[in-house]
Motif scaffolding. Structure first.
Motif, PDB file in Angstrom:
ATOM      1  N   LYS A 285      -8.767   3.874  10.581  1.00  0.00           N
ATOM      2  CA  LYS A 285      -8.713   2.668   9.566  1.00  0.00           C
ATOM      3  C   LYS A 285      -9.139   3.218   8.160  1.00  0.00           C
ATOM      4  O   LYS A 285      -9.999   2.667   7.514  1.00  0.00           O
TER       5      LYS A 285
ATOM      6  N   ASP B 284      -3.647   2.744   4.678  1.00  0.00           N
ATOM      7  CA  ASP B 284      -2.876   1.713   5.116  1.00  0.00           C
ATOM      8  C   ASP B 284      -1.351   1.832   4.285  1.00  0.00           C
ATOM      9  O   ASP B 284      -1.343   1.591   2.805  1.00  0.00           O
TER      10      ASP B 284
ATOM     11  N   ALA C 289       1.686   0.776   5.241  1.00  0.00           N
ATOM     12  CA  ALA C 289       2.770  -0.395   5.468  1.00  0.00           C
ATOM     13  C   ALA C 289       2.473  -1.517   4.628  1.00  0.00           C
ATOM     14  O   ALA C 289       3.273  -1.961   3.978  1.00  0.00           O
ATOM     15  N   ASP C 290       1.234  -2.057   4.317  1.00  0.00           N
ATOM     16  CA  ASP C 290       0.763  -3.038   3.284  1.00  0.00           C
ATOM     17  C   ASP C 290       1.161  -2.660   1.849  1.00  0.00           C
ATOM     18  O   ASP C 290       1.807  -3.193   1.160  1.00  0.00           O
ATOM     19  N   ALA C 291       0.965  -1.391   1.767  1.00  0.00           N
ATOM     20  CA  ALA C 291       1.303  -0.899   0.297  1.00  0.00           C
ATOM     21  C   ALA C 291       2.612  -1.057  -0.062  1.00  0.00           C
ATOM     22  O   ALA C 291       3.049  -1.211  -1.111  1.00  0.00           O
TER      23      ALA C 291
ATOM     24  N   ALA D 103       4.674  -2.824   1.402  1.00  0.00           N
ATOM     25  CA  ALA D 103       5.251  -4.542   1.142  1.00  0.00           C
ATOM     26  C   ALA D 103       4.919  -4.933  -0.302  1.00  0.00           C
ATOM     27  O   ALA D 103       5.638  -5.561  -1.142  1.00  0.00           O
ATOM     28  N   VAL D 104       3.693  -4.130  -0.856  1.00  0.00           N
ATOM     29  CA  VAL D 104       3.276  -4.731  -2.149  1.00  0.00           C
ATOM     30  C   VAL D 104       3.878  -3.834  -3.318  1.00  0.00           C
ATOM     31  O   VAL D 104       4.147  -4.387  -4.231  1.00  0.00           O
TER      32      VAL D 104
ATOM     33  N   TYR E 240       0.005   3.301  -1.504  1.00  0.00           N
ATOM     34  CA  TYR E 240      -1.041   3.311  -0.410  1.00  0.00           C
ATOM     35  C   TYR E 240      -2.194   2.718  -0.674  1.00  0.00           C
ATOM     36  O   TYR E 240      -2.653   2.342  -1.820  1.00  0.00           O
ATOM     37  N   TYR E 241      -2.995   2.350   0.368  1.00  0.00           N
ATOM     38  CA  TYR E 241      -4.304   1.691   0.121  1.00  0.00           C
ATOM     39  C   TYR E 241      -5.371   2.820   0.941  1.00  0.00           C
ATOM     40  O   TYR E 241      -4.759   3.211   1.902  1.00  0.00           O
TER      41      TYR E 241
ATOM     42  N   MET F  59      -8.976  -8.532   8.017  1.00  0.00           N
ATOM     43  CA  MET F  59      -7.436  -8.701   7.504  1.00  0.00           C
ATOM     44  C   MET F  59      -7.160 -10.214   7.802  1.00  0.00           C
ATOM     45  O   MET F  59      -7.869 -10.997   8.608  1.00  0.00           O
ATOM     46  N   CYS F  60      -6.285 -10.890   7.116  1.00  0.00           N
ATOM     47  CA  CYS F  60      -5.905 -12.250   7.398  1.00  0.00           C
ATOM     48  C   CYS F  60      -4.718 -12.301   8.293  1.00  0.00           C
ATOM     49  O   CYS F  60      -3.746 -11.161   8.496  1.00  0.00           O
ATOM     50  N   SER F  61      -4.636 -13.223   9.081  1.00  0.00           N
ATOM     51  CA  SER F  61      -3.666 -13.116  10.258  1.00  0.00           C
ATOM     52  C   SER F  61      -2.367 -13.773   9.527  1.00  0.00           C
ATOM     53  O   SER F  61      -2.433 -14.415   8.446  1.00  0.00           O
TER      54      SER F  61
END
Length: 494
Positions: free
Chosen positions: A175, A178, A180-182, A184-185, A191-192, A492-494
């Motif tokens: 962990k 990240d 994937a989220d980066a 999307a953003v 990256y995060y 994380m938020c669900s």
């Protein structure tokens, strides 16, 4: 009362694309190009700049035309000077004829001078587009020359049973990263950093800064937004010779995001003149680097290896040019002027180049990374570099194809950047009025993402299921010596 609306970046700048009056005026050595057009043409071909290889010959032709116009106007200018003298003593009846003749001559001279200005402008534009001259150490062609290794004792031993994990997998399991989220953003190439990876980034920055500072380098935190003309003067253009986007240009067309701290560091002394005692001036800057990386997708672009934004620590230095280049300029003393004291011996560009390389080697050696040092060939030199050395670290996840990944580079740009930025050096001795252009050198102190790849992959311990932190970084990470699996997931938020 409501606060005023904050303007967007698009509205913050004007739509004009002309550089401001304060932009440095390039001073290109046209005489050097005219003296050896064949060399400069071949140099363009050797360095993958074949598209501009005809420019040196074109410059010679333009200069011949310019010189011809100068010679052709010599008689008219002499006659105009004579008329000015005649008018002072001419009688009234003669003046009218002389004035008419002078007006005709001025019209002719003005038209030719306009052509001369056009020729001068074209010669300058062609010369600016040429790459730097090439150092004798740079191999001609596309194959680098091996100079040596760092930490050979850390070279991997053949072990078919050894588990090899790439930094993407390690980052996900621990962990730390990240993507994937980066994506999307922000999209591909972003990256995060999470948890200990955030501390690792700051540790690498602080350790590389402290190492440079202990060796006499001055700290700088430069801006990330720069004028586009400053980037061009340093050899970074919005698009490369193949039309691929290199750096991000803002909507006004006048500004860009710095692709490396080298640009704002080089430009901080544009339009200035150093005194000899100022040099060598050595600075180390930390900032965010922004790369468009258009057309660069492929195996090398996975994970952190090729990203659009990253933290980078950069070494930059100004040094006096070689003695032979400043000999003529420094001979300013007249025959009757007393001889000056022997000039102070300053470190040469080669001296500082070696010093920077030793700093890079010390940094990577202390991290325990196995790496190799390469003298880069002409096809790998950018527009500004006369000589470039790359250091590539061993990255286990790349071993099946090519295990080496570039983590730092070092360049001697001679006077390419200082001439385009109008950064001068006032020489000692004589009348003190002569100036030359200092040499500039730049080198990577730490490109965080790529060094992080090497640390995660080489530091992976399968038995403990985590990464061993290099000892020199632990004081900068609050004493953390090992990065293991998390008992709790990242919030994380669900």
């Amino acid at each position: 009362m409501l606060p005023r609306r904050i303007p967007s970046l698009r509205r913050l700048y004007t739509t004009a694309t002309q550089p401001p009056p304060t932009a440095p005026k390039p001073v290109i050595n046209l005489k050097q190009i005219r003296a050896a057009p064949e060399y400069h043409a071949q140099n363009c071909v050797d360095r993958n700049y074949a598209a501009v290889s005809a420019y040196p010959t074109r410059i010679v032709g333009l200069y011949d035309e310019w010189a011809g116009l100068q010679r052709a106007l010599r008689g008219e200018r002499e006659r105009l000077n004579a008329i000015s003298a005649d008018l002072r003593r001419a009688v009234k009846e003669e003046k009218e004829a002389l004035i008419c003749e002078a007006q005709a001559l001025r019209g002719k001279i003005s038209g030719v001078e306009e052509r001369e200005r056009c020729l001068e402008k074209e010669m300058k534009e062609l010369a600016i587009a040429l790459p730097n001259t090439t150092h004798s150490e740079a191999p001609v062609g596309s194959e680098p020359r091996m100079l040596g290794y760092i930490n050979e004792a850390c070279a991997p031993k053949e072990d078919a049973d050894k588990v090899v994990k790439g930094h993407i997998q390690i980052g996900a399991e621990l962990k730390l990263l990240d993507f994937a989220d980066a994506g999307a953003v922000s999209g591909w190439g972003w990256y995060y950093l999470l948890n200990e990876a955030v501390l690792l980034e700051q540790a690498l920055v602080n350790y590389s800064l402290s190492l440079a500072m202990k060796n006499g380098w001055h700290l700088v935190a430069p801006p990330s937004i720069i004028y586009s003309h400053m980037a061009s003067a340093c050899g970074f253009r919005p698009r490369d010779q193949n039309g691929e986007q290199q750096i991000y240009t803002l909507n006004d067309g006048k500004h860009a995001l710095a692709g490396t701290a080298e640009i704002p560091l080089a430009a901080m002394h544009a339009n200035k003149t150093f005194a000899m005692e100022d040099l060598p001036m050595k600075v180390v800057g930390v900032g965010r680097a922004y790369r468009a990386e258009a057309g660069s997708r492929g195996v090398d672009s996975k994970g952190l290896y090729r990203v659009h934004e990253f933290t980078k620590v950069e070494l930059f230095a100004w040094v006096p040019p070689p003695a032979e280049e400043s000999h003529d300029a420094s001979a300013a003393a007249t025959e009757g002027e007393p001889a000056s004291a022997p000039a102070k011996q300053h470190p040469t560009a080669d001296d500082v180049f070696i010093e920077m390389l030793e700093l890079q080697k010390t940094f990577l050696t202390s991290l325990g990374l196995y790496a190799r040092i390469l003298e880069m060939p002409t096809t790998d030199l950018g527009a500004s570099a006369s000589r470039k050395i790359d250091i590539e670290a061993y990255m286990p996840s790349r071993a099946k194809k090519d295990p080496w990944g570039e983590v730092s580079s070092l360049s001697n740009c001679t006077d390419y950047q200082s001439r385009r930025l109008n950064t001068k050096l006032k020489l000692e001795g004589g009348s003190g009025k002569k100036t030359v252009f200092p040499y500039t050198l730049n080198g990577t102190a730490c490109a965080v993402p790529r060094v992080m790849i090497a640390i995660l992959e080489n530091g992976w311990c399968e038995e403990r299921q985590g990464v061993v932190v290099p000892e020199v970084l632990r004081p900068f990470m609050g004493g953390i010596d090992f990065i293991g699996r998390k008992k709790e997931s990242f919030p994380m938020c669900s």
